[in-house]
Scaffold this motif. Structure first.
Motif, PDB file in Angstrom:
ATOM      1  N   UNK A 143      -6.700 -56.357 -20.058  1.00 42.66           N
ATOM      2  CA  UNK A 143      -7.247 -57.627 -20.540  1.00 42.66           C
ATOM      3  C   UNK A 143      -6.935 -57.766 -22.022  1.00 42.66           C
ATOM      4  N   UNK A 144      -7.219 -58.944 -22.559  1.00 43.66           N
ATOM      5  CA  UNK A 144      -6.896 -59.214 -23.950  1.00 43.66           C
ATOM      6  C   UNK A 144      -7.651 -58.355 -24.945  1.00 43.66           C
ATOM      7  N   UNK A 145      -8.906 -58.047 -24.652  1.00 48.86           N
ATOM      8  CA  UNK A 145      -9.675 -57.207 -25.563  1.00 48.86           C
ATOM      9  C   UNK A 145      -9.103 -55.799 -25.615  1.00 48.86           C
ATOM     10  N   UNK A 146      -8.720 -55.270 -24.472  1.00 49.22           N
ATOM     11  CA  UNK A 146      -8.110 -53.940 -24.440  1.00 49.22           C
ATOM     12  C   UNK A 146      -6.789 -53.936 -25.221  1.00 49.22           C
ATOM     13  N   UNK A 147      -6.024 -55.023 -25.126  1.00 47.66           N
ATOM     14  CA  UNK A 147      -4.782 -55.132 -25.897  1.00 47.66           C
ATOM     15  C   UNK A 147      -5.077 -55.108 -27.394  1.00 47.66           C
ATOM     16  N   UNK A 148      -6.079 -55.868 -27.818  1.00 51.81           N
ATOM     17  CA  UNK A 148      -6.447 -55.877 -29.237  1.00 51.81           C
ATOM     18  C   UNK A 148      -6.957 -54.510 -29.676  1.00 51.81           C
ATOM     19  N   UNK A 149      -7.731 -53.845 -28.829  1.00 55.59           N
ATOM     20  CA  UNK A 149      -8.195 -52.490 -29.152  1.00 55.59           C
ATOM     21  C   UNK A 149      -7.008 -51.556 -29.342  1.00 55.59           C
ATOM     22  N   UNK A 150      -5.992 -51.686 -28.490  1.00 60.30           N
ATOM     23  CA  UNK A 150      -4.795 -50.856 -28.627  1.00 60.30           C
ATOM     24  C   UNK A 150      -4.075 -51.176 -29.938  1.00 60.30           C
ATOM     25  N   UNK A 151      -3.852 -52.454 -30.184  1.00 57.09           N
ATOM     26  CA  UNK A 151      -3.102 -52.867 -31.381  1.00 57.09           C
ATOM     27  C   UNK A 151      -3.810 -52.480 -32.675  1.00 57.09           C
ATOM     28  N   UNK A 152      -5.132 -52.581 -32.677  1.00 55.96           N
ATOM     29  CA  UNK A 152      -5.908 -52.272 -33.886  1.00 55.96           C
ATOM     30  C   UNK A 152      -6.464 -50.844 -33.890  1.00 55.96           C
ATOM     31  N   UNK A 153      -6.086 -50.051 -32.864  1.00 60.85           N
ATOM     32  CA  UNK A 153      -6.500 -48.651 -32.769  1.00 60.85           C
ATOM     33  C   UNK A 153      -8.020 -48.502 -32.791  1.00 60.85           C
ATOM     34  N   UNK A 154      -8.674 -49.284 -31.946  1.00 60.05           N
ATOM     35  CA  UNK A 154     -10.131 -49.220 -31.806  1.00 60.05           C
ATOM     36  C   UNK A 154     -10.505 -48.527 -30.501  1.00 60.05           C
ATOM     37  N   UNK A 155     -11.746 -48.073 -30.422  1.00 60.40           N
ATOM     38  CA  UNK A 155     -12.271 -47.485 -29.193  1.00 60.40           C
ATOM     39  C   UNK A 155     -11.425 -46.334 -28.704  1.00 60.40           C
ATOM     40  N   UNK A 156     -11.030 -46.364 -27.426  1.00 61.27           N
ATOM     41  CA  UNK A 156     -10.270 -45.241 -26.867  1.00 61.27           C
ATOM     42  C   UNK A 156      -8.879 -45.078 -27.495  1.00 61.27           C
ATOM     43  N   UNK A 157      -8.441 -46.067 -28.245  1.00 62.93           N
ATOM     44  CA  UNK A 157      -7.113 -46.013 -28.873  1.00 62.93           C
ATOM     45  C   UNK A 157      -7.180 -45.631 -30.347  1.00 62.93           C
ATOM     46  N   UNK A 158      -8.363 -45.231 -30.809  1.00 62.54           N
ATOM     47  CA  UNK A 158      -8.553 -44.920 -32.232  1.00 62.54           C
ATOM     48  C   UNK A 158      -7.637 -43.800 -32.712  1.00 62.54           C
ATOM     49  N   UNK A 159      -7.290 -42.874 -31.847  1.00 63.88           N
ATOM     50  CA  UNK A 159      -6.466 -41.744 -32.257  1.00 63.88           C
ATOM     51  C   UNK A 159      -4.975 -41.920 -32.067  1.00 63.88           C
ATOM     52  N   UNK A 160      -4.550 -43.078 -31.585  1.00 63.25           N
ATOM     53  CA  UNK A 160      -3.117 -43.241 -31.344  1.00 63.25           C
ATOM     54  C   UNK A 160      -2.377 -43.371 -32.674  1.00 63.25           C
ATOM     55  N   UNK A 161      -1.079 -43.055 -32.683  1.00 59.39           N
ATOM     56  CA  UNK A 161      -0.300 -43.202 -33.919  1.00 59.39           C
ATOM     57  C   UNK A 161      -0.337 -44.639 -34.440  1.00 59.39           C
ATOM     58  N   UNK A 162      -0.123 -44.792 -35.733  1.00 62.32           N
ATOM     59  CA  UNK A 162      -0.264 -46.094 -36.391  1.00 62.32           C
ATOM     60  C   UNK A 162       0.901 -47.045 -36.147  1.00 62.32           C
ATOM     61  N   UNK A 163       1.924 -46.632 -35.416  1.00 64.72           N
ATOM     62  CA  UNK A 163       3.056 -47.538 -35.203  1.00 64.72           C
ATOM     63  C   UNK A 163       2.726 -48.618 -34.174  1.00 64.72           C
ATOM     64  N   UNK A 164       3.414 -49.740 -34.301  1.00 68.97           N
ATOM     65  CA  UNK A 164       3.217 -50.860 -33.378  1.00 68.97           C
ATOM     66  C   UNK A 164       4.184 -50.757 -32.211  1.00 68.97           C
ATOM     67  N   UNK A 165       3.859 -51.408 -31.086  1.00 73.24           N
ATOM     68  CA  UNK A 165       4.808 -51.407 -29.976  1.00 73.24           C
ATOM     69  C   UNK A 165       6.091 -52.155 -30.361  1.00 73.24           C
ATOM     70  N   UNK A 166       7.170 -51.852 -29.660  1.00 73.52           N
ATOM     71  CA  UNK A 166       8.438 -52.536 -29.905  1.00 73.52           C
ATOM     72  C   UNK A 166       8.390 -53.980 -29.431  1.00 73.52           C
ATOM     73  N   UNK A 167       7.678 -54.211 -28.350  1.00 76.90           N
ATOM     74  CA  UNK A 167       7.533 -55.552 -27.793  1.00 76.90           C
ATOM     75  C   UNK A 167       6.249 -55.586 -26.972  1.00 76.90           C
ATOM     76  N   UNK A 168       5.637 -56.764 -26.911  1.00 78.74           N
ATOM     77  CA  UNK A 168       4.436 -56.969 -26.095  1.00 78.74           C
ATOM     78  C   UNK A 168       4.781 -57.971 -25.008  1.00 78.74           C
ATOM     79  N   UNK A 169       4.552 -57.583 -23.758  1.00 82.39           N
ATOM     80  CA  UNK A 169       4.654 -58.510 -22.630  1.00 82.39           C
ATOM     81  C   UNK A 169       3.236 -58.964 -22.345  1.00 82.39           C
TER      82      UNK A 169
END
Length: 154
Positions: free
Chosen positions: A38-64
């Motif tokens: 869903x859109x909130x999960x996408x924003x959490x991934x992009x902004x490294x929030x919640x379960x994505x807080x520990x992911x590397x700071x780089x952005x995806x190459x493309x978003x579908x």
């Protein structure tokens, strides 16, 4: 070659996710796809929030990005991304079943890089995703400092 970055697939239909991942598997990119349901999960991934807080700071190459999503819709995600200096250069492909002209116009107006209507058959889906892969990996020149999605590195 720069390190390979991931593709962010934002899709709420489990069937569509399964088909899209199968099509990406044919191009040896399935393991480079992060799925947000869903859109909130996408924003959490992009902004490294919640379960994505520990992911590397780089952005995806493309978003579908699908349009019709629970919690936060695709246009809201697109608007947030394109208004954020850290995300606005990330290519966003609206990947949706909507053929509504208003959705097309609003998507491009908010800064979408492409608008692709999801094909109905698996063969057409595979072909469309292969076309997207070729464009984003072989034809398109990413902005400086951005890693491409490279075939064969998945």
């Amino acid at each position: 070659m720069p390190s390979l970055k991931r593709i962010l697939l934002v899709e709420d239909s489990e069937n569509d996710v399964t088909l899209i991942l199968a099509a990406f598997a044919e191009a040896h990119l399935a393991d480079k796809v992060v799925v947000a349901s869903d859109g909130q999960e996408a924003l959490d991934y992009l902004y490294r929030n919640g379960p994505h807080a520990g992911r590397p700071a780089d952005n995806p190459s493309v978003v579908l990005l699908d349009l019709k999503l629970p919690r936060v819709d695709g246009l809201q995600v697109l608007s947030r991304m394109k208004s954020d200096p850290d995300l606005r250069l990330v290519p966003v492909v609206m990947f949706t079943s909507s053929r509504e002209e208003v959705d097309l116009v609003r998507s491009y107006g908010l800064g979408a890089n492409a608008y692709v209507i999801k094909p109905v058959s698996f063969q057409e889906l595979e072909s469309a995703l292969e076309g997207l892969r070729v464009f984003w990996t072989e034809v398109n020149e990413p902005p400086p400092g951005r890693a491409p999605i490279a075939e064969g590195e998945a």
